[in-house]
Design a protein around this motif. Sequence first.
Motif, PDB file in Angstrom:
ATOM      1  N   UNK A  19       2.329   4.207   5.382  1.00 54.86           N
ATOM      2  CA  UNK A  19       2.933   3.577   6.558  1.00 54.86           C
ATOM      3  C   UNK A  19       4.322   4.118   6.831  1.00 54.86           C
ATOM      4  N   UNK A  54     -13.002  -3.230   0.018  1.00 49.90           N
ATOM      5  CA  UNK A  54     -11.749  -2.542   0.365  1.00 49.90           C
ATOM      6  C   UNK A  54     -11.109  -3.191   1.591  1.00 49.90           C
ATOM      7  N   UNK A  63       1.616  -2.844 -13.551  1.00 46.67           N
ATOM      8  CA  UNK A  63       1.832  -3.237 -12.154  1.00 46.67           C
ATOM      9  C   UNK A  63       2.299  -4.689 -12.030  1.00 46.67           C
ATOM     10  N   UNK A 108      -8.451   3.097  -7.008  1.00 51.46           N
ATOM     11  CA  UNK A 108      -8.737   3.179  -5.570  1.00 51.46           C
ATOM     12  C   UNK A 108      -8.354   1.872  -4.868  1.00 51.46           C
ATOM     13  N   UNK A 109      -8.608   0.732  -5.513  1.00 49.74           N
ATOM     14  CA  UNK A 109      -8.145  -0.540  -4.929  1.00 49.74           C
ATOM     15  C   UNK A 109      -6.620  -0.623  -4.976  1.00 49.74           C
ATOM     16  N   UNK A 110      -6.054  -0.173  -6.064  1.00 49.75           N
ATOM     17  CA  UNK A 110      -4.589  -0.159  -6.161  1.00 49.75           C
ATOM     18  C   UNK A 110      -4.004   0.727  -5.069  1.00 49.75           C
ATOM     19  N   UNK A 166      -5.136   1.304  -2.083  1.00 53.28           N
ATOM     20  CA  UNK A 166      -5.188   0.646  -0.787  1.00 53.28           C
ATOM     21  C   UNK A 166      -4.247  -0.558  -0.704  1.00 53.28           C
ATOM     22  N   UNK A 167      -3.931  -1.157  -1.838  1.00 51.34           N
ATOM     23  CA  UNK A 167      -3.102  -2.371  -1.815  1.00 51.34           C
ATOM     24  C   UNK A 167      -1.619  -2.075  -2.042  1.00 51.34           C
ATOM     25  N   UNK A 168      -1.304  -1.209  -3.015  1.00 54.55           N
ATOM     26  CA  UNK A 168       0.089  -0.997  -3.401  1.00 54.55           C
ATOM     27  C   UNK A 168       0.675   0.323  -2.919  1.00 54.55           C
ATOM     28  N   UNK A 217      -6.903  -5.182 -11.057  1.00 57.00           N
ATOM     29  CA  UNK A 217      -7.545  -5.133  -9.734  1.00 57.00           C
ATOM     30  C   UNK A 217      -8.845  -5.949  -9.755  1.00 57.00           C
ATOM     31  N   UNK A 225      -9.197  -6.270   0.602  1.00 57.25           N
ATOM     32  CA  UNK A 225      -7.884  -6.054  -0.011  1.00 57.25           C
ATOM     33  C   UNK A 225      -6.864  -5.509   0.985  1.00 57.25           C
ATOM     34  N   UNK A 226      -7.326  -4.866   2.059  1.00 60.66           N
ATOM     35  CA  UNK A 226      -6.383  -4.257   3.005  1.00 60.66           C
ATOM     36  C   UNK A 226      -6.096  -5.161   4.197  1.00 60.66           C
ATOM     37  N   UNK A 251      -0.897   2.851  -0.291  1.00 58.78           N
ATOM     38  CA  UNK A 251      -1.066   3.211   1.111  1.00 58.78           C
ATOM     39  C   UNK A 251      -0.212   2.372   2.054  1.00 58.78           C
ATOM     40  N   UNK A 252      -0.170   1.046   1.923  1.00 59.07           N
ATOM     41  CA  UNK A 252       0.622   0.254   2.888  1.00 59.07           C
ATOM     42  C   UNK A 252       2.114   0.572   2.840  1.00 59.07           C
TER      43      UNK A 252
END
Lengths: 206, 206
Positions: free
Chosen positions: A110, B98, B53, A97-99, A101-103, B68, B101-102, A105-106
Amino acid sequence: MDRLTLHEDPVSGNCYKIRLTAAHLGLPLERKLYDIRKGETRTPAYLSTVNANGRVPVLQVGERYLPESNAAIFYLAKGSALIPADRWDEADMLRWMFWEQYNHEPNIATLRFWLAYVGRDNLSDAQHAQIDSKRAGGEAALKLMDEHLTHRQWFVGNSFSLADIALYAYTHVCEEGGAFDLTGYPRVQGWLARVAGLAGHIRIDS
Amino acid sequence: MDRLTLHEDPVSGNCYKIRLTAAHLGLPLERKLYDIRKGETRTPAYLSTVNANGRVPVLQVGERYLPESNAAIFYLAKGSALIPADRWDEADMLRWMFWEQYNHEPNIATLRFWLAYVGRDNLSDAQHAQIDSKRAGGEAALKLMDEHLTHRQWFVGNSFSLADIALYAYTHVCEEGGAFDLTGYPRVQGWLARVAGLAGHIRIDS
């Protein structure tokens, strides 16, 4: 549980995560709609009451507000089978879930938003300059997902979890606007079909 | 608990989060060092064993690997006072993690890394073009934090939690390389001092 209200834009995959989680849990959810392209989440009223960060989604629980999609689905799913009971698996779920949002979603969300909803002709110079790097980052994310799914049905352990919901939200619409092409990621395609075939599943446009 | 090994680059705030959490919990942590500027986390051995990653930190627990930073500190702190027992507060803690990180890390950590460790003269054209937007995004994040701390000692509820650790890591070094200036954020400065004054605290260079 107190009354649940989702402050959302229906085209947002981050908002869809919360509707999908609530559907799997059988929780009723009221919906309050905003159009982020019209600045409706940047008004003084929104910033002072709903989210000082000016974004959707926000999950309202009674009179309290919880921004950040992945925090909101964690809140809803606490104590359910969507969060693994095992300590390692729970942390590994959060890792994905952190991955996301970081790798993921952006890049993936976008670029899909720019190409399918803003429109290439309406992008700023700064956005145009980032198309190639967003595409490369998104492709790397899809490749990593595809490899992870080589011997797995779900992202964590042996069952469907919030990690799958978080990653499904934007992956399943990543081809919109020609942003990405899933042809080269057969395991991702198989996993998308498994998620969509689950009892309790709802579509992003439902 | 199995033996804990942190795969890290010592200048990384994300790696520091894990050392700081382990220090507060009294957990021994072995350290395996990599220099990300030399590509040491992109070798075939690293990618195939530690993290596909290609990033640090990774928390190794016995023979298992957890990437993460915020997932790793959640794993370490599970069941401790660093994670609120209350369901709302736990989700609100994850909300800040979150958000970090975002909205925080990609601006504050990245600009500090570019200016203090890569060096302005060594940046690519694409990086140069992003300096202004990274600074604006970082300032917005600091402003939001400062306002949130108006009537609060800690980010969530009434006690120090993983949200404070996650946000402390890069905020306290954000002035390195002239990336940011904390003069205009007095509540953030007060909170940084409270975190650094806690029993069990360790410095990023320890």
